[in-house]
Design an enzyme around this catalytic site. Sequence first.
Site, PDB file in Angstrom:
ATOM      1  CD  GLU A  81      -1.454   0.251   3.601  1.00  0.00           C
ATOM      2  OE1 GLU A  81      -1.696  -0.783   4.238  1.00  0.00           O
ATOM      3  OE2 GLU A  81      -2.036   1.317   3.796  1.00  0.00           O
ATOM      4  CB  CYS A 113      -2.814  -3.747   6.241  1.00  0.00           C
ATOM      5  SG  CYS A 113      -2.378  -2.099   6.777  1.00  0.00           S
ATOM      6  CG  HIS A 235      -3.229  -5.807  10.341  1.00  0.00           C
ATOM      7  ND1 HIS A 235      -1.987  -5.657   9.778  1.00  0.00           N
ATOM      8  CD2 HIS A 235      -3.751  -4.557  10.461  1.00  0.00           C
ATOM      9  CE1 HIS A 235      -1.774  -4.364   9.555  1.00  0.00           C
ATOM     10  NE2 HIS A 235      -2.821  -3.681   9.965  1.00  0.00           N
TER      11      HIS A 235
HETATM   12  N1  CAA Z   1       0.622   4.456  30.268  1.00  0.00           N
HETATM   13  C1  CAA Z   1      -0.037   3.396  29.775  1.00  0.00           C
HETATM   14  N2  CAA Z   1      -0.996   3.479  28.815  1.00  0.00           N
HETATM   15  C2  CAA Z   1      -1.297   4.702  28.336  1.00  0.00           C
HETATM   16  C3  CAA Z   1      -0.660   5.865  28.812  1.00  0.00           C
HETATM   17  C4  CAA Z   1       0.339   5.709  29.825  1.00  0.00           C
HETATM   18  N3  CAA Z   1       1.003   6.761  30.329  1.00  0.00           N
HETATM   19  N4  CAA Z   1      -1.170   6.924  28.171  1.00  0.00           N
HETATM   20  C5  CAA Z   1      -2.079   6.444  27.299  1.00  0.00           C
HETATM   21  N5  CAA Z   1      -2.163   5.101  27.396  1.00  0.00           N
HETATM   22  C6  CAA Z   1      -3.001   4.186  26.623  1.00  0.00           C
HETATM   23  C7  CAA Z   1      -4.402   4.678  26.363  1.00  0.00           C
HETATM   24  O1  CAA Z   1      -5.253   4.393  27.467  1.00  0.00           O
HETATM   25  C8  CAA Z   1      -4.748   3.894  25.115  1.00  0.00           C
HETATM   26  O2  CAA Z   1      -5.063   2.560  25.468  1.00  0.00           O
HETATM   27  P1  CAA Z   1      -6.510   1.926  25.110  1.00  0.00           P
HETATM   28  O3  CAA Z   1      -6.683   2.084  23.633  1.00  0.00           O
HETATM   29  O4  CAA Z   1      -6.363   0.508  25.529  1.00  0.00           O
HETATM   30  O5  CAA Z   1      -7.484   2.722  25.882  1.00  0.00           O
HETATM   31  C9  CAA Z   1      -3.441   3.829  24.361  1.00  0.00           C
HETATM   32  O6  CAA Z   1      -2.422   4.116  25.329  1.00  0.00           O
HETATM   33  C10 CAA Z   1      -3.343   4.826  23.225  1.00  0.00           C
HETATM   34  O7  CAA Z   1      -3.701   6.070  23.723  1.00  0.00           O
HETATM   35  P2  CAA Z   1      -4.599   7.079  22.858  1.00  0.00           P
HETATM   36  O8  CAA Z   1      -5.801   6.372  22.331  1.00  0.00           O
HETATM   37  O9  CAA Z   1      -4.796   8.312  23.648  1.00  0.00           O
HETATM   38  O10 CAA Z   1      -3.552   7.354  21.698  1.00  0.00           O
HETATM   39  P3  CAA Z   1      -3.621   8.285  20.445  1.00  0.00           P
HETATM   40  O11 CAA Z   1      -4.827   9.131  20.398  1.00  0.00           O
HETATM   41  O12 CAA Z   1      -2.315   8.976  20.400  1.00  0.00           O
HETATM   42  O13 CAA Z   1      -3.750   7.285  19.207  1.00  0.00           O
HETATM   43  C11 CAA Z   1      -3.627   5.468  17.732  1.00  0.00           C
HETATM   44  C12 CAA Z   1      -3.364   5.942  19.163  1.00  0.00           C
HETATM   45  C13 CAA Z   1      -5.115   5.686  17.377  1.00  0.00           C
HETATM   46  C14 CAA Z   1      -3.297   4.008  17.635  1.00  0.00           C
HETATM   47  C15 CAA Z   1      -2.743   6.315  16.766  1.00  0.00           C
HETATM   48  O14 CAA Z   1      -1.402   5.990  16.991  1.00  0.00           O
HETATM   49  C16 CAA Z   1      -3.061   6.102  15.300  1.00  0.00           C
HETATM   50  O15 CAA Z   1      -3.902   6.784  14.736  1.00  0.00           O
HETATM   51  N6  CAA Z   1      -2.355   5.131  14.617  1.00  0.00           N
HETATM   52  C17 CAA Z   1      -2.575   4.851  13.222  1.00  0.00           C
HETATM   53  C18 CAA Z   1      -3.871   4.120  12.971  1.00  0.00           C
HETATM   54  C19 CAA Z   1      -3.882   2.674  13.406  1.00  0.00           C
HETATM   55  O16 CAA Z   1      -2.863   2.050  13.593  1.00  0.00           O
HETATM   56  N7  CAA Z   1      -5.098   2.122  13.544  1.00  0.00           N
HETATM   57  C20 CAA Z   1      -5.262   0.720  13.877  1.00  0.00           C
HETATM   58  C21 CAA Z   1      -6.440   0.085  13.185  1.00  0.00           C
HETATM   59  S1  CAA Z   1      -6.379   0.394  11.426  1.00  0.00           S
HETATM   60  C22 CAA Z   1      -5.353  -0.822  10.774  1.00  0.00           C
HETATM   61  O17 CAA Z   1      -5.108  -1.791  11.410  1.00  0.00           O
HETATM   62  C23 CAA Z   1      -4.776  -0.608   9.405  1.00  0.00           C
HETATM   63  C24 CAA Z   1      -3.400  -0.102   9.538  1.00  0.00           C
HETATM   64  O18 CAA Z   1      -2.439  -0.875   9.580  1.00  0.00           O
HETATM   65  C25 CAA Z   1      -3.178   1.361   9.634  1.00  0.00           C
END
Ligand code: CAA
Length: 389
Positions: A81, A113, A235
Site C-alpha cells: 500500500e 494492509c 494484523h
Molecule cells: N501508560 C499506559 N498506557 C497509556 C498511557 C500511559 N502513560 N497513556 C495512554 N495510554 C493508553 C491509552 O489508554 C490507550 O489505550 P486503550 O486504547 O487501551 O485505551 C493507548 O495508550 C493509546 O492512547 P490514545 O488512544 O490516547 O492514543 P492516540 O490518540 O495517540 O492514538 C492510535 C493511538 C489511534 C493508535 C494512533 O497511533 C493512530 O492513529 N495510529 C494509526 C492508525 C492505526 O494504527 N489504527 C489501527 C487500526 S487500522 C489498521 O489496522 C490498518 C493499519 O495498519 C493502519
Amino acid sequence: MSHHLGIHDLSFATTEFVLPHTALADHNGTDIGKYHTGIGQESMSIPAADEDIVTMAATAAAPLIARHGSDRIRTVVFATESSIDQAKAAGVYVHSLLQLPSATRVVELKQACYGATAALQFALGLIRRDPTQHVLVIASDVSKYDADSPGEATQGAAAVAMLVTANPALLTIHDPSGLYTADVMDFWRPNYRDTALVDGQESINAYLQAVEGTWKDYTEQGGHTLDDFTAFCYHQPFTKMAYKAHRHLLNYNDRDTDHHTITQAIGPTTTYNNVIGNSYTASVYLGLAALLDHTPDLTNQPIGLFSYGSGSVAEFFAATPTPDYHNHLHTTTNQHTITRRTTIDYPTYLQLHENTLPTDGTHHTTPTQTTGPYRLAGINNHKRIYETR
Ligand code: CAA
C-alpha cells in the site's frame, strides 16, 4: 489426486535503522508507558535513504530463491500500500534483482494492509490449477504518517516473502475463509500524499467490526469452532491492537476475557511487530513468523489468521503447521534481521522521514547508508536505479 496447498517457505526483511520509542517520547514529551504499554511498541524500523519497498522485498525473497531455486516460479504477486509507481508493478524490479525467469507473470495488488492475503489466496488458486507451479508472494511496505501526528508512533517498515506451493513444508492453508468488506474512511492515502491520513478511533472500531464480521462469515461457511484454534495471529498496526481484537472475538463468543488468557494467546505473535512497528501488508505474516519461531510445537494445530486492510476489507482463515515445519524456519536469520539494525536518534529519524526523491527528473544519487544486499542507488530521468551488492 488432491494436494495440500499452502506456504512452503517464509522469510522477512526490514530496514537498516531503528528508532526506539524512548527517543520519540523524549522528543514529544509523551509518557513512555503510553508507547510501551498503551500501544505495545518498543521501537520501529526506519528505512535508510537508499532503501524502499523494492530493496526490502528483494532482501526478503532472496533466501527463498537460494533455497528452492526459481525454476518453478511462474507468478510473482507483490502486495503493497506504499507503492512507488502508479503503473509499473514493484515486483518487476524484484524479478530483475533476483534474476527470475522471463516466463513469469508479475503483478502488484492493493487493498491497504489486506493485499498480501488476497495475494496468498490468488496464489492458492493458481497452484490448485497446476500443483507443479510455485508462486512467490511478497508483502512490502513502509508505514509513514506525518511527524508529530498521533499515527507517528505506529510507523515501521518490513517485507515478507512467501513461497506458495502444493505439499508445503511449513503450513497448509485451509478453506473456508470468512470475508468482510465495508466502505469506511478510517485510513487512506490519496495519490498526491506520501503519508497516510487516518481517523485513529474510527480505524480501531472499523478493525473490530471486521473481526466480528469475518468470524460470523467464517462460522457460517462451516469453519472451525473457536476452541479448535491453538493460536490467533492478527494484523498488528501496533501490537496492542491484537489484544483488543482477541478480546473482541472472545466477547463476541461470550467467553472469558481475563488478561492472562489473552496474553497467553497473543503474546508469542507480537515479538517481531513489537520492535519493527507497522509493516502494513507484511504485519500479520510477521506475527505468524514470530509465532512459529517461538512456540515449541504447533504441528497440525489450527492457527487463526486475521488480515485487515483499512477502507476496509478483511479475511479470517485457518492454517496448520505441517509435520517437520520446524526444520524449515529461518529463526536465527530472523533474529539477526532485527538485531542488525542500527539505532538512530530523533533528529536522524526526522531527516530520513522528511527526505524525498526529486520529482523533476533530475539526477539524484542516494547516500550509501544500507549495508543490505540491495540498494536504491538513485533516480534519473524519473527512473529508479537499483544496485545489487
Ligand atoms: N501508560 C499506559 N498506557 C497509556 C498511557 C500511559 N502513560 N497513556 C495512554 N495510554 C493508553 C491509552 O489508554 C490507550 O489505550 P486503550 O486504547 O487501551 O485505551 C493507548 O495508550 C493509546 O492512547 P490514545 O488512544 O490516547 O492514543 P492516540 O490518540 O495517540 O492514538 C492510535 C493511538 C489511534 C493508535 C494512533 O497511533 C493512530 O492513529 N495510529 C494509526 C492508525 C492505526 O494504527 N489504527 C489501527 C487500526 S487500522 C489498521 O489496522 C490498518 C493499519 O495498519 C493502519
